[in-house]
Design an enzyme around this catalytic site. Sequence first.
Site, PDB file in Angstrom:
ATOM      1  N   GLY A  88       0.836  -1.215   0.000  1.00 54.32           N
ATOM      2  CA  GLY A  88       0.000   0.000   0.000  1.00 54.32           C
ATOM      3  C   GLY A  88       0.862   1.253   0.000  1.00 54.32           C
ATOM      4  O   GLY A  88       0.483   2.291   0.548  1.00 54.32           O
ATOM      5  N   LEU A 128       1.708   3.476  -2.189  1.00 50.73           N
ATOM      6  CA  LEU A 128       1.382   4.705  -2.934  1.00 50.73           C
ATOM      7  C   LEU A 128       0.397   5.583  -2.176  1.00 50.73           C
ATOM      8  O   LEU A 128      -0.027   6.621  -2.669  1.00 50.73           O
ATOM      9  CB  LEU A 128       0.797   4.347  -4.307  1.00 50.73           C
ATOM     10  CG  LEU A 128       1.721   3.570  -5.246  1.00 50.73           C
ATOM     11  CD1 LEU A 128       1.022   3.299  -6.574  1.00 50.73           C
ATOM     12  CD2 LEU A 128       3.032   4.322  -5.480  1.00 50.73           C
ATOM     13  N   GLY A 129      -0.008   5.178  -0.979  1.00 51.02           N
ATOM     14  CA  GLY A 129      -1.004   5.921  -0.217  1.00 51.02           C
ATOM     15  C   GLY A 129      -0.413   7.068   0.586  1.00 51.02           C
ATOM     16  O   GLY A 129       0.768   7.414   0.443  1.00 51.02           O
ATOM     17  N   GLN A 130      -1.258   7.651   1.442  1.00 48.94           N
ATOM     18  CA  GLN A 130      -0.859   8.840   2.202  1.00 48.94           C
ATOM     19  C   GLN A 130       0.366   8.558   3.079  1.00 48.94           C
ATOM     20  O   GLN A 130       1.311   9.344   3.119  1.00 48.94           O
ATOM     21  CB  GLN A 130      -2.021   9.323   3.081  1.00 48.94           C
ATOM     22  CG  GLN A 130      -1.744  10.666   3.740  1.00 48.94           C
ATOM     23  CD  GLN A 130      -2.779  11.052   4.781  1.00 48.94           C
ATOM     24  OE1 GLN A 130      -3.608  10.247   5.202  1.00 48.94           O
ATOM     25  NE2 GLN A 130      -2.736  12.293   5.220  1.00 48.94           N
ATOM     26  N   ASP A 180       2.215  -1.709  -4.453  1.00 46.44           N
ATOM     27  CA  ASP A 180       0.803  -1.306  -4.330  1.00 46.44           C
ATOM     28  C   ASP A 180       0.047  -2.067  -5.405  1.00 46.44           C
ATOM     29  O   ASP A 180       0.651  -2.763  -6.222  1.00 46.44           O
ATOM     30  CB  ASP A 180       0.669   0.223  -4.472  1.00 46.44           C
ATOM     31  CG  ASP A 180      -0.580   0.761  -3.775  1.00 46.44           C
ATOM     32  OD1 ASP A 180      -1.694   0.393  -4.201  1.00 46.44           O
ATOM     33  OD2 ASP A 180      -0.474   1.539  -2.810  1.00 46.44           O
ATOM     34  N   ILE A 181      -1.271  -1.876  -5.436  1.00 49.92           N
ATOM     35  CA  ILE A 181      -2.083  -2.622  -6.399  1.00 49.92           C
ATOM     36  C   ILE A 181      -2.076  -1.969  -7.787  1.00 49.92           C
ATOM     37  O   ILE A 181      -2.462  -2.573  -8.776  1.00 49.92           O
ATOM     38  CB  ILE A 181      -3.521  -2.770  -5.847  1.00 49.92           C
ATOM     39  CG1 ILE A 181      -4.275  -3.891  -6.563  1.00 49.92           C
ATOM     40  CG2 ILE A 181      -4.272  -1.449  -5.856  1.00 49.92           C
ATOM     41  CD1 ILE A 181      -5.550  -4.301  -5.854  1.00 49.92           C
ATOM     42  N   ASP A 212      -1.035  -7.224  -5.141  1.00 49.69           N
ATOM     43  CA  ASP A 212      -2.350  -7.219  -4.496  1.00 49.69           C
ATOM     44  C   ASP A 212      -2.222  -8.061  -3.234  1.00 49.69           C
ATOM     45  O   ASP A 212      -1.934  -9.259  -3.302  1.00 49.69           O
ATOM     46  CB  ASP A 212      -3.371  -7.834  -5.468  1.00 49.69           C
ATOM     47  CG  ASP A 212      -4.767  -7.925  -4.868  1.00 49.69           C
ATOM     48  OD1 ASP A 212      -4.928  -7.760  -3.642  1.00 49.69           O
ATOM     49  OD2 ASP A 212      -5.711  -8.182  -5.641  1.00 49.69           O
ATOM     50  N   TYR A 249     -14.681  -0.626   8.701  1.00 47.72           N
ATOM     51  CA  TYR A 249     -13.255  -0.317   8.842  1.00 47.72           C
ATOM     52  C   TYR A 249     -12.807  -0.554  10.289  1.00 47.72           C
ATOM     53  O   TYR A 249     -11.798  -1.216  10.546  1.00 47.72           O
ATOM     54  CB  TYR A 249     -13.027   1.136   8.429  1.00 47.72           C
ATOM     55  CG  TYR A 249     -11.635   1.674   8.664  1.00 47.72           C
ATOM     56  CD1 TYR A 249     -10.534   1.181   7.966  1.00 47.72           C
ATOM     57  CD2 TYR A 249     -11.414   2.717   9.571  1.00 47.72           C
ATOM     58  CE1 TYR A 249      -9.265   1.703   8.167  1.00 47.72           C
ATOM     59  CE2 TYR A 249     -10.150   3.239   9.775  1.00 47.72           C
ATOM     60  CZ  TYR A 249      -9.075   2.730   9.074  1.00 47.72           C
ATOM     61  OH  TYR A 249      -7.811   3.244   9.276  1.00 47.72           O
ATOM     62  N   LYS A 280     -10.154  -3.248  11.976  1.00 46.64           N
ATOM     63  CA  LYS A 280      -8.982  -2.810  12.746  1.00 46.64           C
ATOM     64  C   LYS A 280      -8.939  -3.512  14.101  1.00 46.64           C
ATOM     65  O   LYS A 280      -7.872  -3.903  14.571  1.00 46.64           O
ATOM     66  CB  LYS A 280      -8.978  -1.285  12.907  1.00 46.64           C
ATOM     67  CG  LYS A 280      -8.622  -0.552  11.627  1.00 46.64           C
ATOM     68  CD  LYS A 280      -7.200  -0.877  11.188  1.00 46.64           C
ATOM     69  CE  LYS A 280      -6.864  -0.361   9.819  1.00 46.64           C
ATOM     70  NZ  LYS A 280      -5.542  -0.813   9.331  1.00 46.64           N
TER      71      LYS A 280
HETATM   72  P1  NAD Z   1      -4.342   5.166   1.758  1.00 41.40           P
HETATM   73  O1  NAD Z   1      -5.754   4.874   1.412  1.00 41.40           O
HETATM   74  O2  NAD Z   1      -3.793   6.502   1.464  1.00 41.40           O
HETATM   75  O3  NAD Z   1      -3.389   4.066   1.102  1.00 41.40           O
HETATM   76  C1  NAD Z   1      -3.712   2.706   1.102  1.00 41.40           C
HETATM   77  C2  NAD Z   1      -3.086   2.075  -0.121  1.00 41.40           C
HETATM   78  O4  NAD Z   1      -3.492   0.695  -0.155  1.00 41.40           O
HETATM   79  C3  NAD Z   1      -3.540   2.715  -1.439  1.00 41.40           C
HETATM   80  O5  NAD Z   1      -2.424   3.203  -2.151  1.00 41.40           O
HETATM   81  C4  NAD Z   1      -4.233   1.582  -2.182  1.00 41.40           C
HETATM   82  O6  NAD Z   1      -3.995   1.569  -3.582  1.00 41.40           O
HETATM   83  C5  NAD Z   1      -3.609   0.349  -1.514  1.00 41.40           C
HETATM   84  N1  NAD Z   1      -4.441  -0.852  -1.663  1.00 41.40           N
HETATM   85  C6  NAD Z   1      -5.780  -0.977  -1.584  1.00 41.40           C
HETATM   86  N2  NAD Z   1      -6.143  -2.250  -1.809  1.00 41.40           N
HETATM   87  C7  NAD Z   1      -5.013  -2.947  -2.024  1.00 41.40           C
HETATM   88  C8  NAD Z   1      -4.727  -4.305  -2.299  1.00 41.40           C
HETATM   89  N3  NAD Z   1      -5.688  -5.227  -2.427  1.00 41.40           N
HETATM   90  N4  NAD Z   1      -3.425  -4.668  -2.429  1.00 41.40           N
HETATM   91  C9  NAD Z   1      -2.422  -3.766  -2.328  1.00 41.40           C
HETATM   92  N5  NAD Z   1      -2.642  -2.465  -2.082  1.00 41.40           N
HETATM   93  C10 NAD Z   1      -3.917  -2.065  -1.925  1.00 41.40           C
HETATM   94  O7  NAD Z   1      -4.160   4.803   3.306  1.00 41.40           O
HETATM   95  P2  NAD Z   1      -3.090   5.359   4.335  1.00 41.40           P
HETATM   96  O8  NAD Z   1      -3.651   6.568   4.944  1.00 41.40           O
HETATM   97  O9  NAD Z   1      -1.748   5.396   3.725  1.00 41.40           O
HETATM   98  O10 NAD Z   1      -3.202   4.209   5.437  1.00 41.40           O
HETATM   99  C11 NAD Z   1      -2.249   3.167   5.577  1.00 41.40           C
HETATM  100  C12 NAD Z   1      -2.604   2.378   6.823  1.00 41.40           C
HETATM  101  O11 NAD Z   1      -2.650   3.257   7.958  1.00 41.40           O
HETATM  102  C13 NAD Z   1      -3.976   1.703   6.762  1.00 41.40           C
HETATM  103  O12 NAD Z   1      -3.919   0.472   7.434  1.00 41.40           O
HETATM  104  C14 NAD Z   1      -4.872   2.654   7.543  1.00 41.40           C
HETATM  105  O13 NAD Z   1      -5.952   1.988   8.131  1.00 41.40           O
HETATM  106  C15 NAD Z   1      -3.908   3.158   8.608  1.00 41.40           C
HETATM  107  N6  NAD Z   1      -4.339   4.447   9.158  1.00 41.40           N
HETATM  108  C16 NAD Z   1      -4.285   5.592   8.413  1.00 41.40           C
HETATM  109  C17 NAD Z   1      -4.724   6.788   8.982  1.00 41.40           C
HETATM  110  C18 NAD Z   1      -4.678   8.078   8.222  1.00 41.40           C
HETATM  111  O14 NAD Z   1      -5.218   9.088   8.707  1.00 41.40           O
HETATM  112  N7  NAD Z   1      -4.081   8.129   7.041  1.00 41.40           N
HETATM  113  C19 NAD Z   1      -5.205   6.808  10.301  1.00 41.40           C
HETATM  114  C20 NAD Z   1      -5.283   5.624  11.002  1.00 41.40           C
HETATM  115  C21 NAD Z   1      -4.809   4.432  10.439  1.00 41.40           C
HETATM  116  N1  SER Z   2      -7.949   8.588   9.000  1.00 39.39           N
HETATM  117  C1  SER Z   2      -8.660   7.354   9.120  1.00 39.39           C
HETATM  118  C2  SER Z   2     -10.054   7.474   8.601  1.00 39.39           C
HETATM  119  O1  SER Z   2     -10.597   8.547   8.730  1.00 39.39           O
HETATM  120  C3  SER Z   2      -8.712   6.908  10.559  1.00 39.39           C
HETATM  121  O2  SER Z   2      -8.240   5.639  10.611  1.00 39.39           O
HETATM  122  O3  SER Z   2     -10.578   6.513   8.126  1.00 39.39           O
END
Ligand code: NAD
Ligand code: SER
Length: 330
Positions: free
Chosen positions: A24, A26-28, A50-51, A66, A154, A158
């Site tokens: 994952g 490419l995410g935030q 990433d996917i 994936d 969600y 978790k």
């Molecule tokens: P995001 O949505 O920005 O990134 C998640 C990434 O997962 C995406 O790039 C998406 O393409 C990838 N993805 C989705 N399905 C997939 C699959 N089947 N195989 C491979 N990749 C796949 O999320 P984030 O904010 O980077 O969060 C990362 C982790 O941190 C998550 O577990 C999230 O629950 C946790 N988290 C984030 C926050 C936040 O505010 N950003 C807060 C609490 C927890």
């Molecule tokens: N930032 C996340 C959401 O709002 C919290 O895990 O889903």
Amino acid sequence: MFKYLVYLPPHMGTEDGRRILVTGALGQIGTELVIALRECFGNENVISSDITEIEPENQSLYLVCDVTNKAAISSIIEEYNIGQIYHLAALLSATGENNPELCYNVNMNGLLNVLELAKEYNLRVFAPSSIAVFGPDTPSIAPQTYPLNPTTMYGVTKVAGELLSDYYHSVHGVDVRGLRYPGLISWKMLPGGGTTDYAVEIYYDAIRKGKYTCFVNSETKLPMMYIGDAIRATLELMAAPLGSLSLHSNYNLGAMCFTVNELVNSIRRIIPNFEIDYEIDHRQKYADSWPDSIDDTTARLDWGWEPEFDLEATTEIMIENLKPKLLNSM
Ligand code: NAD
Ligand code: SER
């Protein structure tokens, strides 16, 4: 910009010589965590995945994977000699509630695959949790230990993910660690479909339009954190000696909490004419089910957690970095 190198000196290579895989990526969080891990452990030792297919010029050390496909993860582990996985692939609260079945599949089966492979290949794992584990019955300052009754799919994944991780630790001895991140605020990559996204979008619209339409009301208060703190917390937790940890997958992690009103006022100190209005949607319900703030005493005691960025510092960094990025692209 980042301060974690103060806490974790940069060096080439991981302790056991095996590489790190980030799912994952490419995410935030992944966008910034990969940069940080490469600074600490060397570019060639960190594989991002990433996917999504990406442009050929960005494909160095990037693999499409994936996480619901266990064989695909397994072949990366073997081919690239992986010793640690930072497992970030997931669907967040709003996207997850739009497609609960997919959310369950990615969040649960993805994690199960990673933990099974961690058992088989003796991998260390980082598997993040969230403030979304809490439900409407939680006190406004969420204790470390409290009954977890989330009301989103969600949140359910978790809670189950924390339990699954602790099971693999206690039964199979897997070194898996995790943090309950608050809502994260960053400027390099937009968030991917969570409830706390308003606390990032607001800066984009303040700069581009001077105005933001918010989907939660002005008194909504949630725990939040600047991404620099979140990345440092992740690296510090993973660097802590296993024996110093009283918990594994579920550390409460705090930095700041504020209402939308307070966020607006902090932006107005830099952009005085900034305007806000409200169109409340289903995400208000998810926000209302989460605590205002989070008690992270255990993280502070176990591995010395201390946040650095408050709301004013976050607002300054966001506007300073987003302004050139957004205005150059207009
Ligand atoms: P995001 O949505 O920005 O990134 C998640 C990434 O997962 C995406 O790039 C998406 O393409 C990838 N993805 C989705 N399905 C997939 C699959 N089947 N195989 C491979 N990749 C796949 O999320 P984030 O904010 O980077 O969060 C990362 C982790 O941190 C998550 O577990 C999230 O629950 C946790 N988290 C984030 C926050 C936040 O505010 N950003 C807060 C609490 C927890
Ligand atoms: N930032 C996340 C959401 O709002 C919290 O895990 O889903």
